[in-house]
Design a protein around this motif. Sequence first.
Motif, PDB file in Angstrom:
ATOM      1  N   LYS A  29       0.814  -1.215   0.000  1.00 25.29           N
ATOM      2  CA  LYS A  29       0.000   0.000   0.000  1.00 25.29           C
ATOM      3  C   LYS A  29       0.847   1.265   0.000  1.00 25.29           C
ATOM      4  CE  LYS A  29      -4.092  -1.389   2.622  1.00 25.29           C
ATOM      5  NZ  LYS A  29      -4.800  -1.087   3.854  1.00 25.29           N
ATOM      6  N   GLN A  30       0.253   2.386  -0.458  1.00 26.41           N
ATOM      7  CA  GLN A  30       0.934   3.673  -0.326  1.00 26.41           C
ATOM      8  C   GLN A  30       0.930   4.043   1.160  1.00 26.41           C
ATOM      9  OE1 GLN A  30      -0.997   7.137  -1.838  1.00 26.41           O
ATOM     10  NE2 GLN A  30       0.919   8.140  -2.359  1.00 26.41           N
ATOM     11  N   PRO A  31       2.103   4.368   1.697  1.00 29.49           N
ATOM     12  CA  PRO A  31       2.142   4.649   3.135  1.00 29.49           C
ATOM     13  C   PRO A  31       1.330   5.892   3.505  1.00 29.49           C
ATOM     14  CG  PRO A  31       4.242   5.178   2.089  1.00 29.49           C
ATOM     15  CD  PRO A  31       3.421   4.471   1.072  1.00 29.49           C
ATOM     16  N   ILE A  32       0.579   5.773   4.585  1.00 28.64           N
ATOM     17  CA  ILE A  32      -0.166   6.928   5.092  1.00 28.64           C
ATOM     18  C   ILE A  32       0.424   7.345   6.430  1.00 28.64           C
ATOM     19  CG2 ILE A  32      -2.423   7.851   5.759  1.00 28.64           C
ATOM     20  CD1 ILE A  32      -3.751   5.668   4.219  1.00 28.64           C
ATOM     21  N   PHE A  33       0.664   8.633   6.582  1.00 33.95           N
ATOM     22  CA  PHE A  33       1.081   9.148   7.879  1.00 33.95           C
ATOM     23  C   PHE A  33      -0.064   9.960   8.471  1.00 33.95           C
ATOM     24  CE2 PHE A  33       5.142   8.041   6.225  1.00 33.95           C
ATOM     25  CZ  PHE A  33       5.873   7.668   7.341  1.00 33.95           C
ATOM     26  N   TYR A  34      -0.376   9.668   9.709  1.00 37.52           N
ATOM     27  CA  TYR A  34      -1.395  10.411  10.435  1.00 37.52           C
ATOM     28  C   TYR A  34      -0.687  11.414  11.325  1.00 37.52           C
ATOM     29  CZ  TYR A  34      -4.790   7.040   8.848  1.00 37.52           C
ATOM     30  OH  TYR A  34      -5.595   6.268   8.058  1.00 37.52           O
ATOM     31  N   LEU A  35      -0.907  12.697  11.045  1.00 35.85           N
ATOM     32  CA  LEU A  35      -0.336  13.713  11.926  1.00 35.85           C
ATOM     33  C   LEU A  35      -1.378  14.046  12.971  1.00 35.85           C
ATOM     34  CD1 LEU A  35       1.241  16.213   9.396  1.00 35.85           C
ATOM     35  CD2 LEU A  35       2.193  14.093  10.331  1.00 35.85           C
ATOM     36  N   CYS A  36      -0.993  13.986  14.216  1.00 38.92           N
ATOM     37  CA  CYS A  36      -1.934  14.284  15.284  1.00 38.92           C
ATOM     38  C   CYS A  36      -1.341  15.363  16.169  1.00 38.92           C
ATOM     39  CB  CYS A  36      -2.196  13.016  16.088  1.00 38.92           C
ATOM     40  SG  CYS A  36      -3.207  13.329  17.530  1.00 38.92           S
ATOM     41  N   SER A  37      -2.029  16.482  16.249  1.00 37.71           N
ATOM     42  CA  SER A  37      -1.477  17.603  17.010  1.00 37.71           C
ATOM     43  C   SER A  37      -2.581  18.363  17.722  1.00 37.71           C
ATOM     44  CB  SER A  37      -0.741  18.546  16.056  1.00 37.71           C
ATOM     45  OG  SER A  37      -0.326  19.698  16.732  1.00 37.71           O
ATOM     46  N   ASP A  38      -2.238  18.938  18.872  1.00 36.57           N
ATOM     47  CA  ASP A  38      -3.194  19.833  19.527  1.00 36.57           C
ATOM     48  C   ASP A  38      -3.098  21.231  18.933  1.00 36.57           C
ATOM     49  OD1 ASP A  38      -0.713  20.410  20.582  1.00 36.57           O
ATOM     50  OD2 ASP A  38      -1.136  19.321  22.432  1.00 36.57           O
ATOM     51  N   ALA A  39      -2.119  21.434  18.034  1.00 38.35           N
ATOM     52  CA  ALA A  39      -2.047  22.696  17.289  1.00 38.35           C
ATOM     53  C   ALA A  39      -2.190  22.338  15.809  1.00 38.35           C
ATOM     54  CB  ALA A  39      -0.749  23.417  17.584  1.00 38.35           C
ATOM     55  N   GLY A  82       0.262  20.725  13.704  1.00 34.24           N
ATOM     56  CA  GLY A  82       0.935  19.530  13.204  1.00 34.24           C
ATOM     57  C   GLY A  82       2.079  19.830  12.254  1.00 34.24           C
ATOM     58  N   ASP A  83       2.498  21.085  12.184  1.00 34.49           N
ATOM     59  CA  ASP A  83       3.599  21.470  11.287  1.00 34.49           C
ATOM     60  C   ASP A  83       4.911  20.770  11.639  1.00 34.49           C
ATOM     61  OD1 ASP A  83       2.027  23.122   9.894  1.00 34.49           O
ATOM     62  OD2 ASP A  83       3.089  24.972  10.389  1.00 34.49           O
ATOM     63  N   THR A  84       5.198  20.708  12.932  1.00 35.43           N
ATOM     64  CA  THR A  84       6.463  20.103  13.362  1.00 35.43           C
ATOM     65  C   THR A  84       6.493  18.632  12.974  1.00 35.43           C
ATOM     66  OG1 THR A  84       6.437  21.629  15.231  1.00 35.43           O
ATOM     67  CG2 THR A  84       8.019  19.831  15.335  1.00 35.43           C
ATOM     68  N   ALA A  85       5.400  17.923  13.270  1.00 34.88           N
ATOM     69  CA  ALA A  85       5.330  16.505  12.915  1.00 34.88           C
ATOM     70  C   ALA A  85       5.449  16.339  11.400  1.00 34.88           C
ATOM     71  CB  ALA A  85       4.018  15.906  13.423  1.00 34.88           C
ATOM     72  N   GLU A  86       4.826  17.217  10.653  1.00 35.22           N
ATOM     73  CA  GLU A  86       4.872  17.122   9.197  1.00 35.22           C
ATOM     74  C   GLU A  86       6.305  17.275   8.693  1.00 35.22           C
ATOM     75  OE1 GLU A  86       2.181  19.645   7.015  1.00 35.22           O
ATOM     76  OE2 GLU A  86       3.080  19.105   5.093  1.00 35.22           O
ATOM     77  N   MET A  87       7.036  18.215   9.270  1.00 31.53           N
ATOM     78  CA  MET A  87       8.414  18.422   8.832  1.00 31.53           C
ATOM     79  C   MET A  87       9.266  17.181   9.125  1.00 31.53           C
ATOM     80  SD  MET A  87      11.065  21.537   9.517  1.00 31.53           S
ATOM     81  CE  MET A  87      12.662  21.536   8.682  1.00 31.53           C
ATOM     82  N   VAL A  88       9.067  16.584  10.289  1.00 28.19           N
ATOM     83  CA  VAL A  88       9.845  15.395  10.631  1.00 28.19           C
ATOM     84  C   VAL A  88       9.469  14.230   9.704  1.00 28.19           C
ATOM     85  CG1 VAL A  88      10.381  13.723  12.448  1.00 28.19           C
ATOM     86  CG2 VAL A  88      10.181  16.145  13.013  1.00 28.19           C
ATOM     87  N   VAL A  89       8.192  14.079   9.426  1.00 27.39           N
ATOM     88  CA  VAL A  89       7.753  13.019   8.508  1.00 27.39           C
ATOM     89  C   VAL A  89       8.410  13.212   7.146  1.00 27.39           C
ATOM     90  CG1 VAL A  89       5.784  12.167   7.158  1.00 27.39           C
ATOM     91  CG2 VAL A  89       5.561  12.460   9.634  1.00 27.39           C
ATOM     92  N   LYS A  90       8.385  14.435   6.644  1.00 27.22           N
ATOM     93  CA  LYS A  90       8.939  14.687   5.307  1.00 27.22           C
ATOM     94  C   LYS A  90      10.448  14.445   5.269  1.00 27.22           C
ATOM     95  CE  LYS A  90       5.320  17.314   3.180  1.00 27.22           C
ATOM     96  NZ  LYS A  90       4.767  18.647   2.842  1.00 27.22           N
ATOM     97  N   ALA A  91      11.142  14.914   6.312  1.00 31.41           N
ATOM     98  CA  ALA A  91      12.594  14.700   6.368  1.00 31.41           C
ATOM     99  C   ALA A  91      12.895  13.201   6.430  1.00 31.41           C
ATOM    100  CB  ALA A  91      13.187  15.421   7.574  1.00 31.41           C
ATOM    101  N   THR A  92      12.101  12.480   7.192  1.00 32.47           N
ATOM    102  CA  THR A  92      12.313  11.040   7.333  1.00 32.47           C
ATOM    103  C   THR A  92      12.072  10.329   6.009  1.00 32.47           C
ATOM    104  OG1 THR A  92      11.552  11.166   9.616  1.00 32.47           O
ATOM    105  CG2 THR A  92      11.594   8.975   8.606  1.00 32.47           C
ATOM    106  N   MET A  93      10.989  10.680   5.353  1.00 35.86           N
ATOM    107  CA  MET A  93      10.607   9.950   4.147  1.00 35.86           C
ATOM    108  C   MET A  93      11.521  10.226   2.962  1.00 35.86           C
ATOM    109  SD  MET A  93       8.608   7.860   5.189  1.00 35.86           S
ATOM    110  CE  MET A  93       8.309   7.108   3.592  1.00 35.86           C
ATOM    111  N   ILE A 153      -0.398  12.177   3.545  1.00 38.29           N
ATOM    112  CA  ILE A 153      -0.459  12.720   4.905  1.00 38.29           C
ATOM    113  C   ILE A 153      -1.893  13.075   5.276  1.00 38.29           C
ATOM    114  CG2 ILE A 153       0.105  14.793   6.260  1.00 38.29           C
ATOM    115  CD1 ILE A 153       2.923  14.583   5.216  1.00 38.29           C
ATOM    116  N   LYS A 154      -2.318  12.573   6.414  1.00 39.88           N
ATOM    117  CA  LYS A 154      -3.671  12.857   6.901  1.00 39.88           C
ATOM    118  C   LYS A 154      -3.538  13.647   8.199  1.00 39.88           C
ATOM    119  CE  LYS A 154      -7.905  10.231   6.611  1.00 39.88           C
ATOM    120  NZ  LYS A 154      -8.542   8.919   6.523  1.00 39.88           N
ATOM    121  N   ARG A 155      -4.028  14.843   8.190  1.00 39.68           N
ATOM    122  CA  ARG A 155      -3.817  15.759   9.290  1.00 39.68           C
ATOM    123  C   ARG A 155      -4.993  15.736  10.262  1.00 39.68           C
ATOM    124  NH1 ARG A 155      -0.751  21.000   9.363  1.00 39.68           N
ATOM    125  NH2 ARG A 155       0.345  20.779   7.406  1.00 39.68           N
ATOM    126  N   TYR A 156      -4.735  15.463  11.491  1.00 45.82           N
ATOM    127  CA  TYR A 156      -5.731  15.642  12.554  1.00 45.82           C
ATOM    128  C   TYR A 156      -5.217  16.786  13.425  1.00 45.82           C
ATOM    129  CZ  TYR A 156      -8.258  11.204  11.788  1.00 45.82           C
ATOM    130  OH  TYR A 156      -9.016  10.187  11.268  1.00 45.82           O
TER     131      TYR A 156
END
Lengths: 269, 269
Positions: B4-14, B16-27, B37-40
């Motif tokens: 499957k195409q990998p899905i990342f769920y970003l979960c943030s109380d704000a 989710g920019d920080t998590a998104e940056m780390v996901v992108k750098a990792t990938m 990317i699915k943003r919550y």
Amino acid sequence: MNRKQPIFYLCSDALGDTAEMVVKATMQQFAVDEVNIKRYHYIQTEEEIYALILDAQENGGIVAYTLVEPNLREVMKRSAIEHDVQAIDIIGPLMQAYIDTFNDSPKEMPGLQYELDAKYYNRIEAIDFAVKYDDGKNIGGLLAADIVLVGVSRTSKTPLSIYLAHKGIKVANLPLIPGIAPPSEIFTLQNTLIVGLTMDPNHLLKVRTERLKVIGLPNTTSYTEYEPVKSELNYGNMIMKQLMCPVINVSNKSIEEAAVEILGLMNKK
Amino acid sequence: MNRKQPIFYLCSDALGDTAEMVVKATMQQFAVDEVNIKRYHYIQTEEEIYALILDAQENGGIVAYTLVEPNLREVMKRSAIEHDVQAIDIIGPLMQAYIDTFNDSPKEMPGLQYELDAKYYNRIEAIDFAVKYDDGKNIGGLLAADIVLVGVSRTSKTPLSIYLAHKGIKVANLPLIPGIAPPSEIFTLQNTLIVGLTMDPNHLLKVRTERLKVIGLPNTTSYTEYEPVKSELNYGNMIMKQLMCPVINVSNKSIEEAAVEILGLMNKK
């Protein structure tokens, strides 16, 4: 140790931008005014890591690292434990989760984030576009844009355009100025998302007054008086009604927050 | 699952920019073209976390989260284990390291990263400044800037100015054009860091040719022929010598990499 100004050691085989962003986001949660950041970038050897750890030990600092080479990550972990230094792996856990979940193996090449690929040039082009077509400078911009932002002066059209450009989106912006009709082309755009930006009058007053202070101009114009500002906003809102465009009230919203709303509108299109 | 195409769920109380940056750098470390990317965002309740975990379980996705409320982080951890979902805490480990090292306790308020404080307005002002004084538009910009970038067309003056502006630095840029003398003011600047940007002729040729393709112009001008480009660069380098400014060769350098060099020059001043 808890009296000293905290020092964060960023250790990266590339620039350390990702680690820096995580450090800054984290430190917002603490009542610390300035964070002292010491950047160790383009790290390639074990010796560089030993030197950094000794430095961190001496100064009581915390290490945040992004290293893609497994050997260097091992050296970092071991050396940090030996010298009783806290060293946090910023991308490692997510890399491992991805490997475990999707059975994939990493390229183990540092700096891939900065590859000069088509996407990169696209983003650069979008930034140039936003700068070139800022402030309604050219009708061509309205016609070629993915998004057109409209609003009266100081409703954050420019920084929002630039922020969205970083995501590769072509954004033009058009100021709404009472007495100057917007170019007729804007009423005929077909595939462009037009977004109106507005503010509460008191908030806009505050923003404008702050601005004049920053740029060192005296505060004596109709630019910062309640009644003129209110009627200016009314004029802006009237044009937005004519455009039948969605309107975002950006009072007390950061650029990042407003951008998420605009991206949401874009996805709905 | 690994087809499957990998899905990342970003979960943030704000946001989710920080998590998104780390996901992108990792990938970037994996041979995956598009990351789904699915943003919550603005998560506040346990129920929202349960819903997200079920969604991630169903789709075989990975969760990257930034939650500052300890209870929500606990719920996330427990629920992820229960449903066999990989959930990575992006800022938690660094927060904990800081608490342990400096004996401090966090504010536990989400969204603090986006506080509309003086620093924030300063950054907005710097972005406005970079846009306003792009491309040598106004002598006033040269006089008021912290940094002035000079270089011939397409040496990435604009995106670099904008990138540095995001760090709150006021940057103006001035194109060097054979036959048009730079304004005399630039030779008299005292406290401004002037940085010259140059490229290898072949690289600049490539960048310009690519650009014309992107904006849909035919490739027939002296803008993209070797000899004129080389003599244009020679002219640029001559002016930089007169300015006695440091020069950065940005061939094959990303904006982020060139910016680190410029920040280094700034610290040395």
